[in-house]
Design a protein around this motif. Sequence first.
Motif, PDB file in Angstrom:
ATOM      1  N   ILE A  11      -3.416 -20.241   1.187  1.00  0.00           N
ATOM      2  CA  ILE A  11      -3.736 -21.617   0.793  1.00  0.00           C
ATOM      3  C   ILE A  11      -4.141 -22.441   2.010  1.00  0.00           C
ATOM      4  N   SER A  12      -3.424 -22.252   3.111  1.00  0.00           N
ATOM      5  CA  SER A  12      -3.745 -22.991   4.342  1.00  0.00           C
ATOM      6  C   SER A  12      -5.168 -22.707   4.803  1.00  0.00           C
ATOM      7  N   TYR A  13      -5.594 -21.446   4.711  1.00  0.00           N
ATOM      8  CA  TYR A  13      -6.944 -21.069   5.120  1.00  0.00           C
ATOM      9  C   TYR A  13      -8.004 -21.674   4.202  1.00  0.00           C
ATOM     10  N   LEU A  14      -7.658 -21.816   2.930  1.00  0.00           N
ATOM     11  CA  LEU A  14      -8.656 -22.215   1.935  1.00  0.00           C
ATOM     12  C   LEU A  14      -8.795 -23.723   1.749  1.00  0.00           C
ATOM     13  N   ILE A  15      -7.804 -24.485   2.151  1.00  0.00           N
ATOM     14  CA  ILE A  15      -7.796 -25.923   1.857  1.00  0.00           C
ATOM     15  C   ILE A  15      -9.072 -26.627   2.306  1.00  0.00           C
ATOM     16  N   LYS A  16      -9.438 -26.477   3.576  1.00  0.00           N
ATOM     17  CA  LYS A  16     -10.613 -27.196   4.089  1.00  0.00           C
ATOM     18  C   LYS A  16     -11.902 -26.799   3.367  1.00  0.00           C
TER      19      LYS A  16
END
Length: 237
Positions: A11-16
């Motif tokens: 999720i952290s990788y995909l947020i931006k």
Amino acid sequence: MEQKVKISDLISYLIKPLVYISIGIIIIAFLLHFNDNFVNLKYGWIIRKFDIRRENNVAVWFESNLFLLVALSFVPLGFSKELKTEFNKFVKFFFQISVFGFVFLALDEMISVHEYLGKFVENRTGITEGTNIEEVGFGWILIYAPIVFVGSFFVWSIWSKLLKELDGKSYKVGKKFVILIIIGAISTVLMEVVEGFFWFENKVDTIFPCFEEGIEFMTLISFLVCNNILIKGFEKE
């Protein structure tokens, strides 16, 4: 030893990227609302594929997958045994039911289940008989609205309580996104009501779907951020 990819890291990788794509889709929706001639350009059909106001296109597919990703973000909270804190049964049940709820919403986004439900309500109650919105399916709001309002109450109470157990920064950031979730969820329903009213009166397309979809994207991404804060805060090292 093979290292497992954590849902929180994914999720952290995909947020931006998700934020940038969402903004792009909403910009396209506004552009097409004010000037539909864009679709008459040489590659206008590509632009149409990203018109979130339409059905069964790339933008809708993207939003459907966003719902699925939110469902995935609830999995560690509702089913994982790798958390430092054991949530009480009701909280855990709420997270578990949210997984299936967002999977349903993802499916709904693709095949418009809500419209069939709306028509069922309309046929049973006759509330839209003789109006411009007869057989359109706006009756679904009578089913979804109470769920949204009740769900918003539980989101506020559950997330606020859990965030207090985390460090100060996580609490402050998480609380802001909880507020965005509540505002976004309720605003989406209200936008649908307003859109239905204008359609009821004049049977014309309005700008409200552009705002509604933008708010919906904001709400889904806020869920991702907030859930990820909880996952990272409670998962075992």
